[in-house]
Design an enzyme around this catalytic site. Structure first.
Site, PDB file in Angstrom:
ATOM      1  N   GLY A 233     -33.482  -7.231  44.265  1.00  0.00           N
ATOM      2  CA  GLY A 233     -34.666  -8.350  43.184  1.00  0.00           C
ATOM      3  C   GLY A 233     -35.264  -8.827  44.489  1.00  0.00           C
ATOM      4  O   GLY A 233     -35.662  -8.332  45.837  1.00  0.00           O
ATOM      5  N   SER A 234     -36.299  -9.697  44.203  1.00  0.00           N
ATOM      6  CA  SER A 234     -37.577  -9.930  45.128  1.00  0.00           C
ATOM      7  C   SER A 234     -36.864 -11.206  45.888  1.00  0.00           C
ATOM      8  O   SER A 234     -35.765 -11.351  45.930  1.00  0.00           O
ATOM      9  CB  SER A 234     -38.461 -10.145  44.634  1.00  0.00           C
ATOM     10  OG  SER A 234     -38.104 -12.054  43.988  1.00  0.00           O
ATOM     11  N   GLY A 238     -34.039 -13.576  46.090  1.00  0.00           N
ATOM     12  CA  GLY A 238     -32.919 -14.273  46.606  1.00  0.00           C
ATOM     13  C   GLY A 238     -32.923 -15.096  47.462  1.00  0.00           C
ATOM     14  O   GLY A 238     -32.642 -16.126  48.147  1.00  0.00           O
ATOM     15  N   GLU A 255     -30.171  -8.543  48.460  1.00  0.00           N
ATOM     16  CA  GLU A 255     -30.572  -7.181  48.766  1.00  0.00           C
ATOM     17  C   GLU A 255     -32.146  -7.357  48.769  1.00  0.00           C
ATOM     18  O   GLU A 255     -31.916  -6.713  46.758  1.00  0.00           O
ATOM     19  CB  GLU A 255     -29.871  -6.107  48.099  1.00  0.00           C
ATOM     20  CG  GLU A 255     -28.699  -5.715  48.995  1.00  0.00           C
ATOM     21  CD  GLU A 255     -28.354  -4.760  49.876  1.00  0.00           C
ATOM     22  OE1 GLU A 255     -29.786  -4.965  50.722  1.00  0.00           O
ATOM     23  OE2 GLU A 255     -27.470  -5.037  50.785  1.00  0.00           O
ATOM     24  N   CYS A 289     -36.809  -0.523  46.445  1.00  0.00           N
ATOM     25  CA  CYS A 289     -37.052  -1.017  47.443  1.00  0.00           C
ATOM     26  C   CYS A 289     -37.480  -0.388  49.220  1.00  0.00           C
ATOM     27  O   CYS A 289     -37.229  -0.883  49.709  1.00  0.00           O
ATOM     28  CB  CYS A 289     -35.454  -2.233  47.293  1.00  0.00           C
ATOM     29  SG  CYS A 289     -34.064  -1.370  47.620  1.00  0.00           S
TER      30      CYS A 289
END
Length: 503
Positions: A233-234, A238, A255, A289
């Protein structure tokens, strides 16, 4: 109506009708319409799911790894049979073009194949001991229940990267999918359950799905019975997940975002670079991403290359991916993504940018969906919005004259996921791949930064989180290491020459 087609796809994939009733509305970004309603997991439901996974772990950890691999092999077969149907559901729920939806399922199949081979290769080391008649060895043991939190942009592939490895490593998997793409998760769970029946003697609770929002994810992250959380995610997400895991000394595979860049050198094959950059920047409507977001072009080829790229941006076909295979750009996931994109473009304009594209299209046909023309933004310098990731199809283009300066600019952002250089000069390529080059976890030459094979470890540095998934030795994150020493002699020599004599 998409809702009717979705119901038919879910029936085909074996999703029980009992799982399709609730208060959470699921919408398709293709049209903006609601396609299903699901029930969120309660806090009690999360606790019970973790308890079942914990019980499953006590059985699964003792199953020989090749036997675990057989379950993953059968899952791969189920995915092969369901590739077109599941891929179409990915398109409907996430908005990807049809080939990308199928490609995501193929990625799941590939990681299953990788994990089956891995199930016979969970190697440890034999280590030379300084003590006579002693043997040292490294062993890898199952870790425990693995929580997997996934994002909307890869609604099923990222789960498979984690699940296939976790399962052969001896761990149960608890999946909390994005609240924007829960239907594909239920579909994959149904396919897993088919594979489990064929495998036989698979413990209940080995793979489970938790539908819900942030509260469900937080309950999973904070549960002390889950020793590993893999979260995609963002960076903001994170940062919170990492902090919470650190409080209880749990492991995290993070990630997160990626403000990815490419460099086009004077010697580059410009036609090759054009194709690679177009896919990397435009594909998945800029919602990967690994999407290319910054482009540094040498001033000797800048005008020619940008002119070609502008023509591509103006001509690329945008629209409903189900309507035509010629569509290359589907919708943004929702209105919030569109508004974020427009804010970034307005800020770029204030910094002197020249913008090609970026406007909304198809709003008359789909007033509740958000299709946009990808934006090519010529920037005078790397300032303002260029320094952060905007999850939308915006490519910032800047000139450079010196490669060392371009590499310095390339690295001057918070993220460190993916990167590439286009050059036929060996010295330029090797410089970019060297310790003095790109600071990213993925560093490519003469291909774009977007699109990774499962054989390599996937992930990045800095605010990308530092995690690694998929290939290489990423499997070690799902296991615990034990260094063991065996004395097969009659004496007890101590290491480092220490003496401790007793009467």
């Amino acid at each position: 109506m998409l809702a009717d087609e979705v119901a038919s796809l879910l029936d085909h994939l074996g999703v029980s009708p009992d799982r399709r009733h609730g208060t959470r509305a699921v919408r398709s970004p293709l049209t903006g319409e609601t396609i299903a309603h699901l029930e969120d997991a309660s806090s009690q439901g999360v606790a019970e799911t973790v308890a079942h996974a914990e019980a499953a772990f006590r059985q699964w950890r003792s199953v020989p790894p090749p036997r675990r691999g057989e379950l993953v092999r059968l899952l791969g077969l189920e995915l092969r049979d369901a590739k077109d149907v599941l891929g179409r559901l990915v398109t409907i729920e996430a908005g990807k073009i049809v080939s990308e939806g199928r490609g995501e399922v193929q990625e799941m199949i590939d990681i299953c194949d990788f994990a089956v081979g891995l199930s016979r290769q969970l190697y440890g080391l034999t280590i030379a001991s300084e003590r006579p008649n002693h043997r040292m060895m490294e062993q890898w043991h199952p870790l425990g229940p693995t929580g997997v939190i996934t994002s909307f942009n890869f609604p099923v592939a990222v789960w498979s990267w984690n699940a296939a490895l976790a399962l052969v490593c001896g761990n149960p998997v608890i999946w909390k999918p994005s609240e924007k793409t829960p239907l594909t998760a239920l579909a994959v769970q149904a396919l897993f359950e088919r594979a489990a029946v064929k495998a036989g003697n698979i413990p209940d609770g080995l793979c489970t799905v938790l539908i819900g929002g942030r509260d469900v994810g937080e309950a999973l992250v904070n549960d002390p019975r889950v020793p590993l959380i893999s979260a995609t995610g963002s960076t903001a997400m994170g940062r919170e997940v990492g902090t919470q895991l650190a409080r209880r000394f749990a492991r995290g595979i993070l990630e997160l975002g990626g403000n990815n860049a490419s460099i086009v050198c004077p010697s580059a094959n410009l036609d090759l670079a054009l194709r690679a950059i177009a896919f990397a920047a435009i594909g998945t409507a800029g919602q990967r991403c690994t999407t290319l977001r910054r482009l540094f072009v040498h001033d000797s080829v800048h005008d020619e290359f940008v002119a070609k790229l502008t023509r591509v941006y103006a001509s690329v076909r945008i629209g409903d991916p189900l309507a035509s295979d010629e569509v290359l750009v589907g919708p943004l996931i929702d209105e919030a993504a569109f508004e974020t994109m427009q804010c970034a473009l307005a800020e770029a304009r204030a910094h002197g940018a020249r913008i090609h594209g970026g406007e909304r299209v198809e709003e008359k046909r789909f007033p509740n969906a958000y299709y946009v023309r990808p934006a090519l933004v010529e920037m005078p310098a790397q300032t303002g919005p260029v320094l952060r990731e905007t999850f939308a199809p915006i490519l910032y283009v800047m000139k450079y004259t010196d490669l060392n300066a371009a590499i310095e600019q390339h690295n001057a952002v918070a993220h460190g996921l993916s990167s590439s250089i286009f050059s036929t000069d060996m010295r330029e390529v090797e410089k970019f791949l060297s310790v003095a080059g790109s600071d990213c976890g993925i560093v490519n030459a003469n291909i774009g930064p977007s699109g990774a094979e499962i054989g390599g470890a996937f992930g990045g540095e800095k605010e990308t989180g530092g995690g690694r998934e998929a290939g290489s030795d990423a499997w070690k994150a799902y296991m615990r290491r034990a260094t063991s020493t065996v004395n097969y002699g009659d004496d007890l020599p101590l290491a480092q020459g220490v003496r401790f004599d007793i009467d």
